[in-house]
Design a protein around this motif. Sequence first.
Motif, PDB file in Angstrom:
ATOM      1  N   GLY A  98       0.808  -1.208   0.000  1.00  0.00           N
ATOM      2  CA  GLY A  98       0.000   0.000   0.000  1.00  0.00           C
ATOM      3  C   GLY A  98       0.844   1.262   0.000  1.00  0.00           C
ATOM      4  N   GLY A  99       1.953   1.232   0.739  1.00  0.00           N
ATOM      5  CA  GLY A  99       2.828   2.398   0.800  1.00  0.00           C
ATOM      6  C   GLY A  99       3.464   2.718  -0.531  1.00  0.00           C
ATOM      7  N   LYS A 100       3.798   1.689  -1.298  1.00  0.00           N
ATOM      8  CA  LYS A 100       4.372   1.936  -2.623  1.00  0.00           C
ATOM      9  C   LYS A 100       3.338   2.587  -3.541  1.00  0.00           C
ATOM     10  N   LEU A 101       2.106   2.097  -3.481  1.00  0.00           N
ATOM     11  CA  LEU A 101       1.056   2.692  -4.309  1.00  0.00           C
ATOM     12  C   LEU A 101       0.757   4.131  -3.886  1.00  0.00           C
ATOM     13  N   ALA A 102       0.941   4.403  -2.588  1.00  0.00           N
ATOM     14  CA  ALA A 102       0.740   5.764  -2.092  1.00  0.00           C
ATOM     15  C   ALA A 102       1.944   6.658  -2.380  1.00  0.00           C
ATOM     16  N   ARG A 103       2.968   6.067  -3.012  1.00  0.00           N
ATOM     17  CA  ARG A 103       4.197   6.785  -3.370  1.00  0.00           C
ATOM     18  C   ARG A 103       4.859   7.433  -2.145  1.00  0.00           C
ATOM     19  N   MET A 104       4.934   6.663  -1.076  1.00  0.00           N
ATOM     20  CA  MET A 104       5.572   7.143   0.149  1.00  0.00           C
ATOM     21  C   MET A 104       7.077   7.286  -0.036  1.00  0.00           C
ATOM     22  N   ASP A 105       7.654   8.282   0.607  1.00  0.00           N
ATOM     23  CA  ASP A 105       9.108   8.353   0.666  1.00  0.00           C
ATOM     24  C   ASP A 105       9.593   7.433   1.786  1.00  0.00           C
ATOM     25  N   GLU A 106      10.902   7.300   1.904  1.00  0.00           N
ATOM     26  CA  GLU A 106      11.464   6.349   2.871  1.00  0.00           C
ATOM     27  C   GLU A 106      11.031   6.664   4.299  1.00  0.00           C
ATOM     28  N   LYS A 107      11.069   7.917   4.681  1.00  0.00           N
ATOM     29  CA  LYS A 107      10.715   8.304   6.045  1.00  0.00           C
ATOM     30  C   LYS A 107       9.265   7.956   6.365  1.00  0.00           C
ATOM     31  N   THR A 108       8.373   8.249   5.462  1.00  0.00           N
ATOM     32  CA  THR A 108       6.951   7.971   5.698  1.00  0.00           C
ATOM     33  C   THR A 108       6.701   6.467   5.736  1.00  0.00           C
ATOM     34  N   MET A 109       7.378   5.715   4.871  1.00  0.00           N
ATOM     35  CA  MET A 109       7.218   4.260   4.875  1.00  0.00           C
ATOM     36  C   MET A 109       7.692   3.666   6.194  1.00  0.00           C
ATOM     37  N   ILE A 110       8.805   4.158   6.708  1.00  0.00           N
ATOM     38  CA  ILE A 110       9.302   3.665   8.001  1.00  0.00           C
ATOM     39  C   ILE A 110       8.288   3.961   9.098  1.00  0.00           C
ATOM     40  N   ASN A 111       7.700   5.147   9.080  1.00  0.00           N
ATOM     41  CA  ASN A 111       6.691   5.478  10.067  1.00  0.00           C
ATOM     42  C   ASN A 111       5.460   4.576   9.949  1.00  0.00           C
ATOM     43  N   ALA A 112       5.058   4.286   8.711  1.00  0.00           N
ATOM     44  CA  ALA A 112       3.910   3.400   8.505  1.00  0.00           C
ATOM     45  C   ALA A 112       4.194   2.002   9.049  1.00  0.00           C
ATOM     46  N   MET A 113       5.430   1.514   8.848  1.00  0.00           N
ATOM     47  CA  MET A 113       5.804   0.212   9.410  1.00  0.00           C
ATOM     48  C   MET A 113       5.753   0.249  10.933  1.00  0.00           C
ATOM     49  N   GLY A 114       6.195   1.353  11.515  1.00  0.00           N
ATOM     50  CA  GLY A 114       6.155   1.478  12.960  1.00  0.00           C
ATOM     51  C   GLY A 114       4.742   1.544  13.499  1.00  0.00           C
ATOM     52  N   VAL A 115       3.870   2.247  12.778  1.00  0.00           N
ATOM     53  CA  VAL A 115       2.476   2.358  13.223  1.00  0.00           C
ATOM     54  C   VAL A 115       1.772   1.008  13.137  1.00  0.00           C
ATOM     55  N   VAL A 116       2.026   0.253  12.061  1.00  0.00           N
ATOM     56  CA  VAL A 116       1.369  -1.047  11.964  1.00  0.00           C
ATOM     57  C   VAL A 116       1.921  -2.018  13.001  1.00  0.00           C
ATOM     58  N   TYR A 117       3.214  -1.865  13.356  1.00  0.00           N
ATOM     59  CA  TYR A 117       3.791  -2.753  14.370  1.00  0.00           C
ATOM     60  C   TYR A 117       3.090  -2.587  15.714  1.00  0.00           C
ATOM     61  N   SER A 118       2.588  -1.397  15.979  1.00  0.00           N
ATOM     62  CA  SER A 118       1.867  -1.169  17.223  1.00  0.00           C
ATOM     63  C   SER A 118       0.463  -1.771  17.210  1.00  0.00           C
ATOM     64  N   GLN A 119       0.059  -2.327  16.072  1.00  0.00           N
ATOM     65  CA  GLN A 119      -1.300  -2.863  15.947  1.00  0.00           C
ATOM     66  C   GLN A 119      -1.364  -4.358  15.642  1.00  0.00           C
ATOM     67  N   ILE A 120      -0.276  -4.953  15.155  1.00  0.00           N
ATOM     68  CA  ILE A 120      -0.355  -6.330  14.665  1.00  0.00           C
ATOM     69  C   ILE A 120      -0.840  -7.282  15.747  1.00  0.00           C
ATOM     70  N   CYS A 121      -1.520  -8.335  15.306  1.00  0.00           N
ATOM     71  CA  CYS A 121      -2.139  -9.266  16.252  1.00  0.00           C
ATOM     72  C   CYS A 121      -2.293 -10.634  15.597  1.00  0.00           C
ATOM     73  N   GLY A 122      -2.646 -11.607  16.405  1.00  0.00           N
ATOM     74  CA  GLY A 122      -2.935 -12.948  15.907  1.00  0.00           C
ATOM     75  C   GLY A 122      -2.031 -14.002  16.508  1.00  0.00           C
ATOM     76  N   THR A 123      -2.623 -15.019  17.122  1.00  0.00           N
ATOM     77  CA  THR A 123      -1.861 -16.131  17.693  1.00  0.00           C
ATOM     78  C   THR A 123      -2.348 -17.447  17.104  1.00  0.00           C
ATOM     79  N   LEU A 124      -1.664 -18.518  17.457  1.00  0.00           N
ATOM     80  CA  LEU A 124      -2.067 -19.838  16.978  1.00  0.00           C
ATOM     81  C   LEU A 124      -3.151 -20.478  17.846  1.00  0.00           C
ATOM     82  N   GLN A 125      -3.567 -19.827  18.928  1.00  0.00           N
ATOM     83  CA  GLN A 125      -4.595 -20.440  19.772  1.00  0.00           C
ATOM     84  C   GLN A 125      -5.919 -20.638  19.024  1.00  0.00           C
TER      85      GLN A 125
END
Length: 395
Positions: A98-125
Motif C-alpha cells: 500500500g505504501g508503494k502505491l501511495a508513493r511514500m518516501d522512505e521516512k513515511t514508509m518507516i513510520n507506517a511500518m512502525g504504526v502497523v507494528y503497534s497494531q499487529i495481532c494474531g496467535t495460533l490459539q
Amino acid sequence: LVLGGKLPAPSAAMMNSFMLHNQEFDCVHDGAVLHPFTTALPVAIAVAEAKGRLTGRELLTAVALGVDVSCSIGVSSRSPMSFFRPGTAGAFGAVAAGGKLARMDEKTMINAMGVVYSQICGTLQPHHEGAMVVSMQTGFNARAAATAIALAEEGIIGASAVLEGQYGYFRLFEGEYEVDDVVESLGKIWQVERIAHKPFPCGRLTQGVVEAALTLQNEYGIDPQDVEECEALVSPLVERLVGRPLDHENPSAQYAKLSIPFVVATALVRNSVFITDFWKDTLVDPQVHSLAQRIRVIRDPQILGPLPRTPGRSICGPALTMQFMPKREDLHSSGEYQGPERQLHRHALYHTQEGDVMVVDARGDMSSGVFGEMMLTYFCGQGGQGVIIDGCIRD
C-alpha cells in the motif's frame, strides 16, 4: 468489496482479506509459512482505489513487493511459530504494498511500518482450537495496515527499529532468526515466484497427505469401508499444526480444514475435497466421521524436509533417473491441473530405495518446479540421499 458494496478503506481491506482466507484456497509460501496475498492484495486494492489513476503494472509491482517483504520475514525465522504469521508478518507486507502505491518516501514508509507494528495481532490459539476468528486474523492485520498508511501520511511517527530492535518483531514474535541470506538475495530472488497454489480448500500442510491418499485409492481401488486403519507419518511441524484428531461430533469448518483425519477421510469418501465439504450438513457426515476415527497422524522427527548440500560436499549412490519432455499443448491446456495419478514423475518416487540419488533432466526449465517440499520429503523418508537436477525445485 469484492462482492459489491462500499466500506471505508480499512474495513474493506479487512473484509476482503477475511474472504480470501476463509475459504482456505489462498495460495501459500511454504518456506515462510504464510499466505502473503491475503494481506497485501486487499490493502493494495484499497489504496489503489482511494488514490486513483494507477496502472495495472503499478498494482502488480506493489503486490509483488508486499509479498517479498512478508515472505522474507517469514523465511528468516528459525523458531517454531506461535503467533499467526500470515497476519503478523503479513501486516508488514501489506504496508509495503500500500505504501508503494501511495508513493511514500522512505521516512513515511518507516513510520507506517512502525504504526502497523503497534497494531499487529494474531496467535495460533484460535488455529489450534479451530475457532471461527482464526480466519479473521489476516483481516485484522490488513485493516491495521490500511490504517497505518493513512496515519503515516498525516505525519504520525511510529517506532523505527520494528524488526531487529530490542523489542522488535523478530525477538517478540519469532525468537531465533537469521536475515543475512535474505538480505543478500533481495532483488535477485523474488518470493512471489515461490508461491504455491492449493488444489484443495484446506490447510496447506494437509495437502500432501490428501494427494497421497487419493493416489493410493486410484491405484488400488480402495473402498473407504475397507480401510481398517490408516497411518500418516509427517514432520513435527505438520503434526503440530494439522495433526489434530477429529474428536468433535460437530466440528467447526475451521477445525475440520486443519485436521488431516477429516480431510483425508473426506477425500477417500468423495474422491476429492471441495468448499462444500465444509458446509454445515457435510461436516457431520457419519461416513466421513467413521473413517476419520481410523486415521492416525504420527509425528516422525526424522522428516525434516529436503536440505541443500553444503558446497563442496558430494553424495554417492544408485541413480534413479528421470527425463522431462516439453509439454504437448495439443494434449494439455495451459494451466490445467494434473491430478497426482497423471503426474508420472510421482510414480518414480514410489520406486525409491535406500541410498538412491535422483538425477533429473528437466531441460534447464526454470519456469516450473519439478518437485516441491511434500514430494521431496517423501523421497527422503524412503531413504533417498539427494537430488541432482537440471531445472528448479519449488518451496
